[in-house]
Design a protein around this motif. Structure first.
Motif, PDB file in Angstrom:
ATOM      1  N   ALA A 109       0.844  -1.197   0.000  1.00 12.79           N
ATOM      2  CA  ALA A 109       0.000   0.000   0.000  1.00 12.79           C
ATOM      3  C   ALA A 109       0.876   1.243   0.000  1.00 12.79           C
ATOM      4  O   ALA A 109       1.927   1.283   0.635  1.00 12.79           O
ATOM      5  N   ASP A 110       0.451   2.249  -0.730  1.00 12.15           N
ATOM      6  CA  ASP A 110       1.163   3.520  -0.776  1.00 12.15           C
ATOM      7  C   ASP A 110       0.980   4.224   0.561  1.00 12.15           C
ATOM      8  O   ASP A 110      -0.142   4.504   0.972  1.00 12.15           O
ATOM      9  N   GLN A 111       2.058   4.501   1.237  1.00 13.64           N
ATOM     10  CA  GLN A 111       2.001   5.119   2.558  1.00 13.64           C
ATOM     11  C   GLN A 111       2.161   6.641   2.510  1.00 13.64           C
ATOM     12  O   GLN A 111       2.115   7.304   3.539  1.00 13.64           O
ATOM     13  N   ALA A 112       2.351   7.190   1.315  1.00 16.07           N
ATOM     14  CA  ALA A 112       2.565   8.631   1.179  1.00 16.07           C
ATOM     15  C   ALA A 112       1.288   9.388   1.533  1.00 16.07           C
ATOM     16  O   ALA A 112       0.173   8.926   1.285  1.00 16.07           O
ATOM     17  N   ASP A 113       1.458  10.539   2.147  1.00 18.62           N
ATOM     18  CA  ASP A 113       0.318  11.390   2.453  1.00 18.62           C
ATOM     19  C   ASP A 113      -0.340  11.842   1.159  1.00 18.62           C
ATOM     20  O   ASP A 113       0.339  12.138   0.174  1.00 18.62           O
ATOM     21  N   ARG A 114      -1.655  11.885   1.179  1.00 19.93           N
ATOM     22  CA  ARG A 114      -2.413  12.331   0.018  1.00 19.93           C
ATOM     23  C   ARG A 114      -2.319  13.842  -0.112  1.00 19.93           C
ATOM     24  O   ARG A 114      -2.491  14.565   0.861  1.00 19.93           O
ATOM     25  N   VAL A 115      -2.022  14.303  -1.313  1.00 21.81           N
ATOM     26  CA  VAL A 115      -1.929  15.742  -1.561  1.00 21.81           C
ATOM     27  C   VAL A 115      -3.224  16.192  -2.206  1.00 21.81           C
ATOM     28  O   VAL A 115      -3.592  15.709  -3.279  1.00 21.81           O
ATOM     29  N   LEU A 116      -3.928  17.074  -1.527  1.00 24.48           N
ATOM     30  CA  LEU A 116      -5.178  17.594  -2.052  1.00 24.48           C
ATOM     31  C   LEU A 116      -4.897  18.913  -2.752  1.00 24.48           C
ATOM     32  O   LEU A 116      -3.915  19.585  -2.473  1.00 24.48           O
ATOM     33  N   GLY A 117      -5.783  19.292  -3.616  1.00 28.06           N
ATOM     34  CA  GLY A 117      -5.609  20.571  -4.293  1.00 28.06           C
ATOM     35  C   GLY A 117      -6.081  20.455  -5.729  1.00 28.06           C
ATOM     36  O   GLY A 117      -6.996  19.722  -6.039  1.00 28.06           O
TER      37      GLY A 117
END
Length: 83
Positions: free
Chosen positions: A45-53
């Motif tokens: 699973a991708d553990q990177a924080d989701r970037v919103l925008g």
């Protein structure tokens, strides 16, 4: 990592067992006509924080009362009046 090689026919008939091997850390190579065509590996699973925008970032404001439905609109939906 241990590798297990199988053919498509065997993979179709024993998919559950192959998935169990993958869960144990093994890599499965599926071949067709003696040539590798697919690889089963454990899902990471991708553990990177989701970037919103996006292009609307900072251009849209939602009113504080957005979730509040005025009584006259509710009455119109219920068939008691018109707008």
């Amino acid at each position: 990592m241990i590798m297990h090689i199988t053919n498509i026919s065997e993979a179709k008939s024993s998919l559950s067992a192959l998935i169990a091997l993958v869960e144990q850390g093994q890599e499965i190579i599926i071949g067709k006509a003696g040539k590798p065509v697919a690889r089963l590996i454990p899902y990471q699973a991708d553990q990177a924080d989701r970037v919103l925008g996006g292009s609307w970032e900072g251009k849209v404001k939602i009113a504080d009362d957005f979730d509040t439905l005025p009584a006259e609109i509710m009455s119109a939906f219920q068939g008691y009046g018109t707008l």
